[in-house]
Design an enzyme around this catalytic site. Sequence first.
Site, PDB file in Angstrom:
ATOM      1  N   HIS A 306      51.214  40.879   6.754  1.00  0.00           N
ATOM      2  CA  HIS A 306      49.850  40.481   6.751  1.00  0.00           C
ATOM      3  C   HIS A 306      49.323  41.137   5.474  1.00  0.00           C
ATOM      4  O   HIS A 306      49.884  42.210   5.044  1.00  0.00           O
ATOM      5  CB  HIS A 306      48.993  41.320   7.760  1.00  0.00           C
ATOM      6  CG  HIS A 306      47.799  40.473   7.979  1.00  0.00           C
ATOM      7  ND1 HIS A 306      46.664  41.005   7.208  1.00  0.00           N
ATOM      8  CD2 HIS A 306      47.279  39.664   8.953  1.00  0.00           C
ATOM      9  CE1 HIS A 306      45.620  40.260   7.924  1.00  0.00           C
ATOM     10  NE2 HIS A 306      45.919  39.506   8.733  1.00  0.00           N
ATOM     11  N   ASP A 368      49.699  35.525  14.684  1.00  0.00           N
ATOM     12  CA  ASP A 368      50.178  34.253  15.126  1.00  0.00           C
ATOM     13  C   ASP A 368      51.630  34.299  15.793  1.00  0.00           C
ATOM     14  O   ASP A 368      52.080  33.082  16.171  1.00  0.00           O
ATOM     15  CB  ASP A 368      50.404  33.535  13.696  1.00  0.00           C
ATOM     16  CG  ASP A 368      49.131  33.124  13.303  1.00  0.00           C
ATOM     17  OD1 ASP A 368      48.600  33.472  12.014  1.00  0.00           O
ATOM     18  OD2 ASP A 368      48.108  32.393  13.931  1.00  0.00           O
TER      19      ASP A 368
HETATM   20  C1  SDX Z   1      46.853  34.791   9.264  1.00  0.00           C
HETATM   21  O1  SDX Z   1      43.991  37.310   6.070  1.00  0.00           O
HETATM   22  C2  SDX Z   1      43.906  37.257   7.176  1.00  0.00           C
HETATM   23  O2  SDX Z   1      43.053  38.148   7.728  1.00  0.00           O
HETATM   24  C3  SDX Z   1      44.664  36.098   8.033  1.00  0.00           C
HETATM   25  C4  SDX Z   1      44.653  35.979   9.386  1.00  0.00           C
HETATM   26  C5  SDX Z   1      43.074  35.776   9.876  1.00  0.00           C
HETATM   27  O3  SDX Z   1      42.681  36.229  11.127  1.00  0.00           O
HETATM   28  O4  SDX Z   1      42.383  35.025   9.294  1.00  0.00           O
HETATM   29  O5  SDX Z   1      44.902  37.281   9.847  1.00  0.00           O
HETATM   30  C6  SDX Z   1      45.516  34.974   9.768  1.00  0.00           C
HETATM   31  O6  SDX Z   1      46.810  34.180   8.396  1.00  0.00           O
HETATM   32  C7  SDX Z   1      47.941  35.916   9.616  1.00  0.00           C
HETATM   33  C8  SDX Z   1      49.032  35.629   8.516  1.00  0.00           C
HETATM   34  C9  SDX Z   1      49.997  34.413   9.062  1.00  0.00           C
HETATM   35  N1  SDX Z   1      50.954  34.081   8.066  1.00  0.00           N
HETATM   36  C10 SDX Z   1      52.180  34.322   8.400  1.00  0.00           C
HETATM   37  O7  SDX Z   1      52.669  34.699   9.469  1.00  0.00           O
HETATM   38  C11 SDX Z   1      53.159  33.723   7.296  1.00  0.00           C
HETATM   39  C12 SDX Z   1      54.288  34.473   6.847  1.00  0.00           C
HETATM   40  N2  SDX Z   1      53.908  35.797   6.312  1.00  0.00           N
HETATM   41  C13 SDX Z   1      53.832  35.849   4.817  1.00  0.00           C
HETATM   42  O8  SDX Z   1      53.693  34.715   4.301  1.00  0.00           O
HETATM   43  C14 SDX Z   1      52.918  36.968   4.073  1.00  0.00           C
HETATM   44  O9  SDX Z   1      52.971  38.154   4.964  1.00  0.00           O
HETATM   45  C15 SDX Z   1      51.386  36.853   4.122  1.00  0.00           C
HETATM   46  C16 SDX Z   1      50.925  35.501   3.558  1.00  0.00           C
HETATM   47  C17 SDX Z   1      50.827  36.834   5.491  1.00  0.00           C
HETATM   48  C18 SDX Z   1      50.659  37.981   3.243  1.00  0.00           C
HETATM   49  O10 SDX Z   1      51.470  37.709   1.970  1.00  0.00           O
HETATM   50  P1  SDX Z   1      50.854  39.048   1.026  1.00  0.00           P
HETATM   51  O11 SDX Z   1      50.151  39.915   1.385  1.00  0.00           O
HETATM   52  O12 SDX Z   1      50.683  38.200  -0.186  1.00  0.00           O
HETATM   53  O13 SDX Z   1      52.378  39.705   0.860  1.00  0.00           O
HETATM   54  P2  SDX Z   1      53.544  39.341  -0.162  1.00  0.00           P
HETATM   55  O14 SDX Z   1      53.705  37.849  -0.048  1.00  0.00           O
HETATM   56  O15 SDX Z   1      53.227  39.954  -1.480  1.00  0.00           O
HETATM   57  O16 SDX Z   1      54.829  40.234   0.415  1.00  0.00           O
HETATM   58  C19 SDX Z   1      55.155  41.615   0.223  1.00  0.00           C
HETATM   59  C20 SDX Z   1      56.350  41.621   0.304  1.00  0.00           C
HETATM   60  C21 SDX Z   1      57.127  40.590  -0.479  1.00  0.00           C
HETATM   61  O17 SDX Z   1      58.442  41.083  -0.801  1.00  0.00           O
HETATM   62  P3  SDX Z   1      58.776  41.842  -2.137  1.00  0.00           P
HETATM   63  O18 SDX Z   1      58.451  40.772  -3.376  1.00  0.00           O
HETATM   64  O19 SDX Z   1      57.900  43.137  -1.997  1.00  0.00           O
HETATM   65  O20 SDX Z   1      60.347  42.024  -2.256  1.00  0.00           O
HETATM   66  O21 SDX Z   1      56.810  41.281   1.864  1.00  0.00           O
HETATM   67  C22 SDX Z   1      57.805  40.079   1.910  1.00  0.00           C
HETATM   68  C23 SDX Z   1      57.273  39.248   0.722  1.00  0.00           C
HETATM   69  O22 SDX Z   1      58.489  38.504   0.246  1.00  0.00           O
HETATM   70  N3  SDX Z   1      57.281  39.344   2.963  1.00  0.00           N
HETATM   71  C24 SDX Z   1      57.769  38.673   3.819  1.00  0.00           C
HETATM   72  C25 SDX Z   1      57.072  38.200   4.791  1.00  0.00           C
HETATM   73  N4  SDX Z   1      55.800  38.392   4.367  1.00  0.00           N
HETATM   74  C26 SDX Z   1      56.011  39.199   3.263  1.00  0.00           C
HETATM   75  N5  SDX Z   1      59.373  38.400   3.953  1.00  0.00           N
HETATM   76  C27 SDX Z   1      59.711  37.648   4.904  1.00  0.00           C
HETATM   77  N6  SDX Z   1      59.142  37.200   5.804  1.00  0.00           N
HETATM   78  C28 SDX Z   1      57.805  37.320   5.759  1.00  0.00           C
HETATM   79  N7  SDX Z   1      56.842  37.032   6.725  1.00  0.00           N
END
Ligand code: SDX
Length: 433
Positions: A306, A368
């Site tokens: 998140h 989710d």
């Molecule tokens: C919602 O914003 C809100 O409030 C949203 C929400 C709401 O109520 O409105 O809470 C609802 O959208 C919840 C999120 C649902 N999405 C998912 O579950 C999809 C999977 N999650 C990711 O795509 C991700 O965690 C996000 C999109 C939720 C957050 O992305 P960020 O903040 O841009 O984080 P990032 O992509 O920069 O990740 C940081 C690191 C990265 O690795 P490094 O580059 O540091 O090595 O964490 C890794 C990412 O690759 N990472 C994951 C991951 N999520 C982040 N690696 C594997 N699996 C994951 N799910």
Amino acid sequence: MSNKTIKIIDGDTEAEFPLMEGSEGPATINISSLYSELGYFTYDPGFMSTASCQSTITYIDGDKGILRYRGYDIEDLAENCTFLEVAFLLLYGDLPDASELTGFEDHITHHTLINENLKDLFSSFYHDSHPMAVMTGVVGSLSAFYHDEIDIHDPFDRDLAAVRLIAKLPTIAAACFRRLRGEPFVYPRNDLDYSSNFLRMMFAQPTADYEPDPIMAKAIDLLFILHADHEQNASTSTVRLVGSSGTNPFAAVAAGIASLWGPAHGGANEAVLNMLTEIGSVRNIPKYIDRAKDKDDPFRLMGFGHRVYKNHDPRATIIRKTCHEVLAKLGDHGDAQLQLELELAMKLEEIALQDEYFVERKLYPNVDFYSGIIYRALGIPTNMFTVMFAIARTTGWIAHWIEMISDPNLRIGRPRQLYTGPTERVFKPANDR
Ligand code: SDX
């Protein structure tokens, strides 16, 4: 408001920018004069460190796992309120007293019907359309029905638009579901509460009486509360940016639905169930955990991570608990696939939270991760999960829209950029290129 300032020194030029403090959470540096004073833009793609507005609606502390609507902890609201009670709180800033709640419920109930002409729009969609595509189109079309009836600068019209959207979203969502299954629409009833009405519009058949299961209705009402608002998330920021041009609130909410649909946002609940189906067995979990860690593999663990929560998402904690309660109350649902999905989800969470990659990046299950399992237990198909999210989040979207439109200092949202394209080139006619 703070009297502190932040000074930026650029060679022999310097400028000071006021610090703005809220009631809770990080203070902000007001940099609105940065360009005029120092000739620079800020650069913050994804808005990791950017506050786009002031708001009094929802507060999140991602490190402590705190979520509050108008100052009330989500745990207290989930435990003690109905969804419409929470919708009143989000819209008007305080919890309703008994007569206010009755009046609001009555107001919502008497706006649940949709224009009969919308049936033609529903029938124009292909039978295998994704329900979120239908929702985006139908909610956007409400602008056509109410365009001349709304003066966005009139508080009465703004409130009526909010009531219409909150009241009609369940009717539209159920109509999407019925249309795509080739089943007749079911009209809302005035003698049912919000979530029971929705269940009946979803599942009643003309061939038999239908009594909404109170356990299912309460579970849906709880899920609506948990999904109602969440500060400046992608879809809410979309509604604010679209609405800042002065457009119709129905069009702005339709844009929010489109944004919510993405798998990185509200579409994640559908993606979680599809992921669990693909994983298929506990013995396959390590392979998928490895894929999620592999930078060359686009696969991510859906329902994990998140932007704000670097601790447990309080909503996920409540939903996980409710998952077990709903499955226990519904008794032997006889759905072996559902039982497998729940066991897979719990094992996946257990393994991921012991893995250095997830621990180091503070990736926890989000709202989710478990919600889809409850929806499945309630008989809601996977492609309708984000539609459920949209029904609930409509209240948050319209509360933020009203807060923005009512702001006398409102200006159209128009960010700038860091231009990296070609500098000036001399034009040559096609024969000379
Ligand atoms: C919602 O914003 C809100 O409030 C949203 C929400 C709401 O109520 O409105 O809470 C609802 O959208 C919840 C999120 C649902 N999405 C998912 O579950 C999809 C999977 N999650 C990711 O795509 C991700 O965690 C996000 C999109 C939720 C957050 O992305 P960020 O903040 O841009 O984080 P990032 O992509 O920069 O990740 C940081 C690191 C990265 O690795 P490094 O580059 O540091 O090595 O964490 C890794 C990412 O690759 N990472 C994951 C991951 N999520 C982040 N690696 C594997 N699996 C994951 N799910």
